[in-house]
Design a protein around this motif. Structure first.
Motif, PDB file in Angstrom:
ATOM      1  N   GLU A 241      45.461  41.696  44.471  1.00 24.24           N
ATOM      2  CA  GLU A 241      45.246  40.714  45.312  1.00 24.24           C
ATOM      3  C   GLU A 241      45.803  40.757  46.701  1.00 24.24           C
ATOM      4  O   GLU A 241      47.324  40.775  46.513  1.00 24.24           O
ATOM      5  CB  GLU A 241      45.339  39.454  44.504  1.00 24.24           C
ATOM      6  CG  GLU A 241      44.884  39.545  42.978  1.00 24.24           C
ATOM      7  CD  GLU A 241      43.579  39.673  42.989  1.00 24.24           C
ATOM      8  OE1 GLU A 241      42.725  39.437  43.647  1.00 24.24           O
ATOM      9  OE2 GLU A 241      43.285  40.529  41.575  1.00 24.24           O
ATOM     10  N   PRO A 242      45.265  40.555  47.595  1.00 25.59           N
ATOM     11  CA  PRO A 242      45.982  40.322  48.735  1.00 25.59           C
ATOM     12  C   PRO A 242      46.614  39.081  49.128  1.00 25.59           C
ATOM     13  O   PRO A 242      45.713  38.061  48.617  1.00 25.59           O
ATOM     14  CB  PRO A 242      45.041  40.710  49.949  1.00 25.59           C
ATOM     15  CG  PRO A 242      43.692  40.933  49.463  1.00 25.59           C
ATOM     16  CD  PRO A 242      43.909  40.578  47.852  1.00 25.59           C
ATOM     17  N   LEU A 243      47.863  38.954  49.724  1.00 19.50           N
ATOM     18  CA  LEU A 243      48.458  37.813  49.803  1.00 19.50           C
ATOM     19  C   LEU A 243      48.454  37.393  51.523  1.00 19.50           C
ATOM     20  O   LEU A 243      48.971  38.300  52.157  1.00 19.50           O
ATOM     21  CB  LEU A 243      49.803  37.634  49.542  1.00 19.50           C
ATOM     22  CG  LEU A 243      50.279  37.268  47.926  1.00 19.50           C
ATOM     23  CD1 LEU A 243      51.858  37.763  47.906  1.00 19.50           C
ATOM     24  CD2 LEU A 243      49.941  35.988  47.698  1.00 19.50           C
ATOM     25  N   ALA A 244      48.237  36.165  51.750  1.00 15.13           N
ATOM     26  CA  ALA A 244      48.572  35.962  53.454  1.00 15.13           C
ATOM     27  C   ALA A 244      49.849  35.240  53.494  1.00 15.13           C
ATOM     28  O   ALA A 244      49.859  34.195  53.910  1.00 15.13           O
ATOM     29  CB  ALA A 244      47.308  34.936  53.919  1.00 15.13           C
TER      30      ALA A 244
ATOM     31  N   LEU B 175      46.137  34.816  40.993  1.00 18.59           N
ATOM     32  CA  LEU B 175      45.273  34.070  41.955  1.00 18.59           C
ATOM     33  C   LEU B 175      45.877  32.667  42.177  1.00 18.59           C
ATOM     34  O   LEU B 175      45.914  31.958  43.306  1.00 18.59           O
ATOM     35  CB  LEU B 175      43.672  34.061  41.709  1.00 18.59           C
ATOM     36  CG  LEU B 175      43.185  35.031  41.994  1.00 18.59           C
ATOM     37  CD1 LEU B 175      41.454  35.337  41.404  1.00 18.59           C
ATOM     38  CD2 LEU B 175      43.045  35.837  43.421  1.00 18.59           C
ATOM     39  N   GLN B 176      46.574  31.982  41.228  1.00 16.58           N
ATOM     40  CA  GLN B 176      47.222  30.774  41.067  1.00 16.58           C
ATOM     41  C   GLN B 176      48.386  31.065  41.910  1.00 16.58           C
ATOM     42  O   GLN B 176      48.815  30.098  42.966  1.00 16.58           O
ATOM     43  CB  GLN B 176      47.627  30.214  39.952  1.00 16.58           C
ATOM     44  CG  GLN B 176      46.526  29.649  38.927  1.00 16.58           C
ATOM     45  CD  GLN B 176      46.619  29.352  37.504  1.00 16.58           C
ATOM     46  OE1 GLN B 176      47.388  30.149  36.960  1.00 16.58           O
ATOM     47  NE2 GLN B 176      45.862  28.486  36.763  1.00 16.58           N
TER      48      GLN B 176
ATOM     49  N   SER C  64      42.722  36.820  32.624  1.00 22.25           N
ATOM     50  CA  SER C  64      43.641  35.774  32.388  1.00 22.25           C
ATOM     51  C   SER C  64      44.815  36.153  33.519  1.00 22.25           C
ATOM     52  O   SER C  64      45.279  35.178  34.128  1.00 22.25           O
ATOM     53  CB  SER C  64      44.417  35.570  31.164  1.00 22.25           C
ATOM     54  OG  SER C  64      43.356  35.209  30.117  1.00 22.25           O
ATOM     55  N   ASN C  65      45.055  37.504  33.767  1.00 21.88           N
ATOM     56  CA  ASN C  65      46.232  37.648  34.445  1.00 21.88           C
ATOM     57  C   ASN C  65      45.861  37.601  35.764  1.00 21.88           C
ATOM     58  O   ASN C  65      46.516  37.157  36.774  1.00 21.88           O
ATOM     59  CB  ASN C  65      46.791  39.082  34.020  1.00 21.88           C
ATOM     60  CG  ASN C  65      48.201  39.246  34.641  1.00 21.88           C
ATOM     61  OD1 ASN C  65      49.103  38.683  34.058  1.00 21.88           O
ATOM     62  ND2 ASN C  65      48.550  39.860  35.685  1.00 21.88           N
ATOM     63  N   ARG C  66      44.503  38.082  36.062  1.00 20.93           N
ATOM     64  CA  ARG C  66      44.056  37.641  37.769  1.00 20.93           C
ATOM     65  C   ARG C  66      43.766  36.385  37.860  1.00 20.93           C
ATOM     66  O   ARG C  66      44.412  35.880  39.053  1.00 20.93           O
ATOM     67  CB  ARG C  66      42.694  38.476  37.633  1.00 20.93           C
ATOM     68  CG  ARG C  66      41.887  38.406  39.119  1.00 20.93           C
ATOM     69  CD  ARG C  66      40.958  39.387  39.373  1.00 20.93           C
ATOM     70  NE  ARG C  66      40.646  39.282  40.658  1.00 20.93           N
ATOM     71  CZ  ARG C  66      39.648  38.379  41.170  1.00 20.93           C
ATOM     72  NH1 ARG C  66      38.760  37.755  40.581  1.00 20.93           N
ATOM     73  NH2 ARG C  66      39.428  38.362  42.607  1.00 20.93           N
ATOM     74  N   THR C  67      43.508  35.403  36.867  1.00 26.18           N
ATOM     75  CA  THR C  67      43.615  34.149  37.169  1.00 26.18           C
ATOM     76  C   THR C  67      44.852  33.640  37.674  1.00 26.18           C
ATOM     77  O   THR C  67      45.020  32.734  38.613  1.00 26.18           O
ATOM     78  CB  THR C  67      42.971  33.212  36.054  1.00 26.18           C
ATOM     79  OG1 THR C  67      41.778  33.653  35.912  1.00 26.18           O
ATOM     80  CG2 THR C  67      42.986  31.942  36.236  1.00 26.18           C
ATOM     81  N   VAL C  68      45.989  34.077  36.879  1.00 25.24           N
ATOM     82  CA  VAL C  68      47.451  33.673  37.039  1.00 25.24           C
ATOM     83  C   VAL C  68      47.818  34.096  38.448  1.00 25.24           C
ATOM     84  O   VAL C  68      48.436  33.305  39.047  1.00 25.24           O
ATOM     85  CB  VAL C  68      48.132  34.012  35.844  1.00 25.24           C
ATOM     86  CG1 VAL C  68      49.822  34.277  36.185  1.00 25.24           C
ATOM     87  CG2 VAL C  68      47.859  33.268  34.482  1.00 25.24           C
TER      88      VAL C  68
ATOM     89  N   ASP D 118      49.466  42.462  46.475  1.00 28.90           N
ATOM     90  CA  ASP D 118      50.182  42.094  45.081  1.00 28.90           C
ATOM     91  C   ASP D 118      49.588  43.007  44.076  1.00 28.90           C
ATOM     92  O   ASP D 118      48.531  42.799  43.495  1.00 28.90           O
ATOM     93  CB  ASP D 118      49.864  40.727  45.038  1.00 28.90           C
ATOM     94  CG  ASP D 118      50.459  40.037  43.758  1.00 28.90           C
ATOM     95  OD1 ASP D 118      50.697  40.545  42.657  1.00 28.90           O
ATOM     96  OD2 ASP D 118      50.475  38.780  43.679  1.00 28.90           O
ATOM     97  N   PHE D 119      50.034  44.163  43.964  1.00 28.79           N
ATOM     98  CA  PHE D 119      49.539  44.920  42.923  1.00 28.79           C
ATOM     99  C   PHE D 119      50.191  44.308  41.430  1.00 28.79           C
ATOM    100  O   PHE D 119      51.140  44.280  41.359  1.00 28.79           O
ATOM    101  CB  PHE D 119      49.956  46.229  42.856  1.00 28.79           C
ATOM    102  CG  PHE D 119      49.456  46.997  44.270  1.00 28.79           C
ATOM    103  CD1 PHE D 119      48.291  47.849  44.003  1.00 28.79           C
ATOM    104  CD2 PHE D 119      50.325  47.207  45.352  1.00 28.79           C
ATOM    105  CE1 PHE D 119      47.983  48.565  45.144  1.00 28.79           C
ATOM    106  CE2 PHE D 119      49.721  47.525  46.470  1.00 28.79           C
ATOM    107  CZ  PHE D 119      48.373  48.526  46.465  1.00 28.79           C
ATOM    108  N   TRP D 120      49.195  44.188  40.472  1.00 27.10           N
ATOM    109  CA  TRP D 120      49.477  43.626  39.180  1.00 27.10           C
ATOM    110  C   TRP D 120      49.026  44.578  37.975  1.00 27.10           C
ATOM    111  O   TRP D 120      47.976  45.191  37.940  1.00 27.10           O
ATOM    112  CB  TRP D 120      49.121  42.262  38.878  1.00 27.10           C
ATOM    113  CG  TRP D 120      47.740  42.010  39.035  1.00 27.10           C
ATOM    114  CD1 TRP D 120      46.946  41.628  40.051  1.00 27.10           C
ATOM    115  CD2 TRP D 120      46.751  42.116  38.108  1.00 27.10           C
ATOM    116  NE1 TRP D 120      45.739  41.418  39.976  1.00 27.10           N
ATOM    117  CE2 TRP D 120      45.454  41.793  38.476  1.00 27.10           C
ATOM    118  CE3 TRP D 120      46.957  42.441  36.657  1.00 27.10           C
ATOM    119  CZ2 TRP D 120      44.174  41.859  37.978  1.00 27.10           C
ATOM    120  CZ3 TRP D 120      45.665  42.306  35.790  1.00 27.10           C
ATOM    121  CH2 TRP D 120      44.362  41.923  36.512  1.00 27.10           C
ATOM    122  N   ALA D 121      49.711  44.740  36.901  1.00 27.80           N
ATOM    123  CA  ALA D 121      49.295  45.478  35.757  1.00 27.80           C
ATOM    124  C   ALA D 121      49.700  45.020  34.429  1.00 27.80           C
ATOM    125  O   ALA D 121      50.940  44.387  34.461  1.00 27.80           O
ATOM    126  CB  ALA D 121      49.543  47.074  35.977  1.00 27.80           C
ATOM    127  N   VAL D 122      48.907  45.068  33.465  1.00 26.77           N
ATOM    128  CA  VAL D 122      49.559  44.439  32.312  1.00 26.77           C
ATOM    129  C   VAL D 122      49.294  45.538  31.101  1.00 26.77           C
ATOM    130  O   VAL D 122      47.964  45.657  30.797  1.00 26.77           O
ATOM    131  CB  VAL D 122      48.714  43.119  31.916  1.00 26.77           C
ATOM    132  CG1 VAL D 122      49.118  42.584  30.403  1.00 26.77           C
ATOM    133  CG2 VAL D 122      48.936  41.781  32.767  1.00 26.77           C
TER     134      VAL D 122
END
Ligand code: FES
Ligand SMILES: [Fe+2]
Length: 368
Positions: free
Chosen positions: A146-149, A302-303, A296-300, A274-278
């Motif tokens: 997810e890209p962050l500004a 994005l929060q 769930s992790n994507r939602t987290v 923001d690269f994320w992996a579970v």
């Protein structure tokens, strides 16, 4: 205005997942440097400066395209190989000697494509931190980006202080015990690792783990972070029915293990990848669990994105020198900040030394 954002150079950064780099050219900006990534016909990843030497057209922009092991500029057809050397120009057979673009050192490892930002002579692939679970058949992984500004330091702060799970991610991965349980922080200067641990002996099981593991009661929940500044963050998460501890010897079969990995890649001064992996070692073939953990992790994430994008606007607007207030939960993030500052200073010292060395050599030459 707020203090300027710095990047740590002479470091490896994740530019993409391997799966994102295909025969379509992918443009990514890492530490302010625009990079064109593509997979050559022979399957290797190339990372070139995303700016044609002719009239600056981005090699990642259509209709630039990969042909065999080369990329052909979409404006007038300058053609570059994976080393950045121009191998063909239109209208003449002689290719100018200076026709080349910068090629970045690139390594594909643990599902990531790593590029080296800085002096390529200093690129040592053995120094890339590892996240072996992500490309290991004994683990099942879900991942995304997810890209962050927001500036990258805000994501470092966020990940090193998981007490925010209780408030920002309540109902997903947060429970009261996360914020209530003290942490221990350890800094390994030599290996350049910041470790933060929080071991909860008796905690509520958040939906993230209840729905994926099937545990219905309370849990013993361990969070052991290892952060390898600047880019790689790993969280070793252990969840078990309350009271079940790892045996003194042998496999820890009574527990569920999740390896949560983030790659924190600065893009510009105020944007971050923001690269994320579970990765998990249970229910490995269960696609429903995969889908659940992914969503769930994507939602987290994005929060976090919403919160950090908001924080960026606050930080950007405040006068330089505006103070924060830190407490015990911040020791991990503060240790990470100190290590990053030391790495940045070391980088400056190295540059200064290089400048001084040149000055010394010039002076020596003058004396002779
Ligand atoms: S700008 Fe690339 S070939 Fe002219
Ligand atoms: Fe978070």
């Amino acid at each position: 205005m707020s203090s300027p954002v710095t990047f740590v150079r002479n470091q490896w950064y994740v530019a993409a997942y391997g799966r994102e780099v295909t025969s379509e050219v992918l443009g990514r900006t890492v530490c302010g440097e625009a990079i064109a990534l593509f997979r050559t016909g022979s399957g290797t990843v190339a990372a070139l400066a995303d700016r044609c030497v002719h009239r600056r057209f981005p090699l990642s922009a259509a209709p630039s395209q990969v042909v065999g092991d080369t990329v052909v500029c979409g404006y007038h057809g300058f053609t570059y190989d994976g080393t950045g050397t121009c191998v063909a120009v239109p209208g003449q057979s002689r290719v100018p000697r200076t026709a080349r673009v910068t090629a970045y050192p690139v390594v594909e490892q643990d599902s990531f494509v790593w590029v080296f930002i800085g002096d390529p002579a200093l690129a040592d692939a053995t120094r890339i931190p590892r996240a072996p679970w992500l490309a290991d058949e004994a683990w099942t992984t879900v991942s995304g980006m997810e890209p962050l500004a927001a500036r990258w330091g805000l994501l470092v702060d966020n990940l090193l202080d998981l007490s925010h799970e209780t408030y920002l991610h309540g109902g997903y991965i947060g429970t009261p015990e996360v914020a209530e349980t003290p942490i221990t922080t350890e800094v390994d200067e030599e290996a350049r690792i910041v470790r933060v641990s929080r071991h909860m002996a008796d905690a509520a099981c958040p939906p993230f783990y209840a729905n994926s593991t099937g545990i219905t009661g309370r849990i013993t929940r361990w969070q052991d972070i290892e952060y390898f500044p600047p880019c790689l963050y790993t969280l070793h998460s252990r969840v078990a029915p309350v009271g079940v501890l790892p045996p003194a010897e042998g496999p820890d079969d009574g527990a569920f293990h999740v390896e949560v990995v983030y790659a924190i890649t600065p893009s510009t001064a105020t944007s971050t990848y923001d690269f994320w992996a579970v990765a998990r070692d249970f229910a490995r073939d269960d696609e429903e669990v995969s889908r659940f953990l992914h969503d769930s992790n994507r939602t987290v994430v994005l929060q976090d994105v919403t919160a950090l994008d908001l924080l960026e606007t606050v930080v950007a607007a405040e006068p330089a020198g505006t103070q924060e207030l830190s407490i015990n939960i911040d020791t991990g993030a503060l240790a990470a900040r100190r290590m990053i500052a030391a790495m940045t200073a070391g980088m400056t010292a190295a540059t200064d030394a290089a400048v001084d060395a040149t000055a010394g050599a010039a002076a020596g030459a003058a004396v002779r």
